[in-house]
Scaffold this motif. Structure first.
Motif, PDB file in Angstrom:
ATOM      1  N   SER A   1     148.569 -33.137  32.938  1.00 53.26           N
ATOM      2  CA  SER A   1     149.743 -34.095  33.385  1.00 53.26           C
ATOM      3  C   SER A   1     149.918 -33.685  34.978  1.00 53.26           C
ATOM      4  N   TYR A   2     148.963 -33.114  35.797  1.00 50.69           N
ATOM      5  CA  TYR A   2     149.305 -32.835  37.032  1.00 50.69           C
ATOM      6  C   TYR A   2     148.045 -32.709  37.759  1.00 50.69           C
ATOM      7  N   TYR A   3     147.945 -32.322  38.926  1.00 45.59           N
ATOM      8  CA  TYR A   3     146.883 -32.473  39.923  1.00 45.59           C
ATOM      9  C   TYR A   3     146.554 -31.055  40.136  1.00 45.59           C
ATOM     10  N   TYR A   4     145.180 -30.418  40.387  1.00 45.32           N
ATOM     11  CA  TYR A   4     145.070 -29.263  40.539  1.00 45.32           C
ATOM     12  C   TYR A   4     143.673 -29.115  41.812  1.00 45.32           C
ATOM     13  N   SER A   5     143.679 -27.806  42.230  1.00 44.36           N
ATOM     14  CA  SER A   5     142.599 -27.839  43.215  1.00 44.36           C
ATOM     15  C   SER A   5     141.305 -28.081  42.930  1.00 44.36           C
ATOM     16  N   VAL A   6     140.541 -28.480  43.716  1.00 45.16           N
ATOM     17  CA  VAL A   6     139.030 -28.599  43.460  1.00 45.16           C
ATOM     18  C   VAL A   6     138.367 -27.060  43.489  1.00 45.16           C
TER      19      VAL A   6
ATOM     20  N   GLY B   1     134.642 -31.619  28.601  1.00 48.26           N
ATOM     21  CA  GLY B   1     134.083 -32.803  28.207  1.00 48.26           C
ATOM     22  C   GLY B   1     134.904 -34.128  28.594  1.00 48.26           C
ATOM     23  N   VAL B   2     135.758 -33.997  29.664  1.00 51.15           N
ATOM     24  CA  VAL B   2     136.617 -35.092  30.260  1.00 51.15           C
ATOM     25  C   VAL B   2     136.180 -35.290  31.486  1.00 51.15           C
ATOM     26  N   ARG B   3     136.286 -36.527  32.016  1.00 51.26           N
ATOM     27  CA  ARG B   3     136.052 -36.930  33.206  1.00 51.26           C
ATOM     28  C   ARG B   3     137.068 -36.759  34.211  1.00 51.26           C
ATOM     29  N   GLU B   4     136.857 -35.942  35.323  1.00 51.38           N
ATOM     30  CA  GLU B   4     137.573 -35.556  36.433  1.00 51.38           C
ATOM     31  C   GLU B   4     137.733 -36.550  37.431  1.00 51.38           C
ATOM     32  N   ASN B   5     139.201 -36.749  37.915  1.00 50.52           N
ATOM     33  CA  ASN B   5     139.204 -37.894  38.835  1.00 50.52           C
ATOM     34  C   ASN B   5     139.678 -37.170  40.196  1.00 50.52           C
ATOM     35  N   MET B   6     139.235 -37.553  41.240  1.00 52.80           N
ATOM     36  CA  MET B   6     139.504 -36.990  42.429  1.00 52.80           C
ATOM     37  C   MET B   6     140.489 -37.977  43.294  1.00 52.80           C
ATOM     38  N   SER B   7     141.688 -37.374  43.911  1.00 53.33           N
ATOM     39  CA  SER B   7     142.619 -38.282  44.531  1.00 53.33           C
ATOM     40  C   SER B   7     142.944 -37.498  45.881  1.00 53.33           C
ATOM     41  N   TRP B   8     143.067 -38.179  46.913  1.00 52.51           N
ATOM     42  CA  TRP B   8     143.329 -37.850  48.091  1.00 52.51           C
ATOM     43  C   TRP B   8     144.954 -37.865  48.535  1.00 52.51           C
ATOM     44  N   LEU B   9     145.791 -36.967  48.197  1.00 50.45           N
ATOM     45  CA  LEU B   9     147.221 -36.857  48.171  1.00 50.45           C
ATOM     46  C   LEU B   9     147.723 -36.547  49.554  1.00 50.45           C
ATOM     47  N   PRO B  10     148.713 -37.409  50.077  1.00 48.47           N
ATOM     48  CA  PRO B  10     149.281 -37.039  51.489  1.00 48.47           C
ATOM     49  C   PRO B  10     149.928 -35.993  51.577  1.00 48.47           C
ATOM     50  N   ILE B  11     149.369 -34.857  52.492  1.00 49.98           N
ATOM     51  CA  ILE B  11     150.204 -33.521  52.531  1.00 49.98           C
ATOM     52  C   ILE B  11     151.652 -33.693  52.514  1.00 49.98           C
ATOM     53  N   GLU B  12     152.262 -34.566  53.502  1.00 47.41           N
ATOM     54  CA  GLU B  12     153.578 -34.899  53.647  1.00 47.41           C
ATOM     55  C   GLU B  12     154.508 -35.216  52.351  1.00 47.41           C
ATOM     56  N   ASN B  13     153.665 -35.646  51.527  1.00 48.64           N
ATOM     57  CA  ASN B  13     154.256 -36.169  50.068  1.00 48.64           C
ATOM     58  C   ASN B  13     154.094 -35.296  49.009  1.00 48.64           C
ATOM     59  N   LEU B  14     153.726 -34.351  49.094  1.00 52.16           N
ATOM     60  CA  LEU B  14     153.026 -33.443  47.972  1.00 52.16           C
ATOM     61  C   LEU B  14     154.380 -32.852  47.219  1.00 52.16           C
ATOM     62  N   SER B  15     155.548 -32.817  47.722  1.00 49.43           N
ATOM     63  CA  SER B  15     156.709 -32.470  46.875  1.00 49.43           C
ATOM     64  C   SER B  15     156.882 -33.468  45.739  1.00 49.43           C
ATOM     65  N   GLN B  16     156.344 -34.609  45.829  1.00 43.75           N
ATOM     66  CA  GLN B  16     156.586 -35.702  44.732  1.00 43.75           C
ATOM     67  C   GLN B  16     155.530 -35.520  43.754  1.00 43.75           C
ATOM     68  N   TYR B  17     154.627 -34.514  43.740  1.00 47.10           N
ATOM     69  CA  TYR B  17     153.608 -34.496  42.649  1.00 47.10           C
ATOM     70  C   TYR B  17     153.739 -33.189  41.954  1.00 47.10           C
ATOM     71  N   THR B  18     153.373 -33.101  40.776  1.00 49.62           N
ATOM     72  CA  THR B  18     153.143 -31.834  40.008  1.00 49.62           C
ATOM     73  C   THR B  18     151.689 -31.454  40.544  1.00 49.62           C
ATOM     74  N   ILE B  19     151.586 -30.491  41.045  1.00 47.54           N
ATOM     75  CA  ILE B  19     150.424 -29.750  41.769  1.00 47.54           C
ATOM     76  C   ILE B  19     150.183 -28.387  41.353  1.00 47.54           C
ATOM     77  N   PHE B  20     148.997 -27.834  41.402  1.00 43.77           N
ATOM     78  CA  PHE B  20     148.796 -26.559  41.186  1.00 43.77           C
ATOM     79  C   PHE B  20     147.623 -26.250  42.109  1.00 43.77           C
ATOM     80  N   PRO B  21     147.577 -25.026  42.840  1.00 46.22           N
ATOM     81  CA  PRO B  21     148.856 -24.295  43.008  1.00 46.22           C
ATOM     82  C   PRO B  21     150.297 -24.912  43.618  1.00 46.22           C
ATOM     83  N   THR B  22     151.047 -24.547  43.250  1.00 41.62           N
ATOM     84  CA  THR B  22     152.440 -24.990  43.564  1.00 41.62           C
ATOM     85  C   THR B  22     152.566 -24.709  45.191  1.00 41.62           C
ATOM     86  N   PHE B  23     151.996 -23.738  45.844  1.00 44.00           N
ATOM     87  CA  PHE B  23     152.369 -23.233  46.931  1.00 44.00           C
ATOM     88  C   PHE B  23     151.764 -24.080  47.931  1.00 44.00           C
TER      89      PHE B  23
END
Length: 159
Positions: A35-40, A115-137
């Motif tokens: 339920s979150y985004y993670y680094s490549v 076994g699950v397809r990964e989706n790649m998304s371009w997230l605006p850096i200025e809006n990262l606080s709006q997403y659940t992402i890891f690493p949080t830093f």
């Protein structure tokens, strides 16, 4: 074979990851299990350098060849994993490499994880606080990436 170990009580992994930025956006991965985004990136294989691993992982996940600019962050991460290791404490050492931009957001991704397809998304850096992402830093540090490798420690639990 990835450098790391897992048993029923704990998990350690050595990871190489990419920071790919194009036009003010950072490339992040997701999948239907999380339920979150993670680094490549991913696990460094035994007898593989972290630089070789990040290039391999980027190609596997994006279908594109990216060159390394420089090491940006060394992340010592202590967290409770809820997907791969199912609730056990995880100690991860990750090297985050800033990749050279290509001038395009086009990808040729056909990546799968667990076994699950990964989706790649371009997230605006200025809006990262709006997403659940890891690493949080990433939410703060990607706004002004240092010119030298920065060591970051994240403690979600203490043993």
């Amino acid at each position: 074979m990835d450098c790391g170990f897992k048993n029923d009580k704990e998990w350690f992994r050595y990871r190489a990851a990419a920071i790919i930025i194009e036009d003010g956006c950072v490339l992040m991965a997701s999948n239907e299990l999380a339920s979150y985004y993670y680094s490549v990136g991913g696990g460094v294989h035994l007898h593989e350098t972290a630089k070789a691993a990040v290039k391999r992982e980027v190609l596997e996940e994006t279908g594109m060849v990216y060159e390394i600019d420089r090491l940006a962050f060394i992340h010592e991460n202590f967290f409770m994993d809820d997907t791969v290791a199912l609730g056990v404490p995880c100690h991860e050492v990750a090297l985050y490499y800033l990749m050279k931009p290509k001038g395009t957001k086009e990808l040729n991704s056909n990546s799968f994880t667990q076994g699950v397809r990964e989706n790649m998304s371009w997230l605006p850096i200025e809006n990262l606080s709006q997403y659940t992402i890891f690493p949080t830093f990433f939410k703060e540090r990607l706004r002004n990436i240092p010119n030298y490798p920065e060591n970051i420690i994240t403690l979600e639990y203490e043993k």
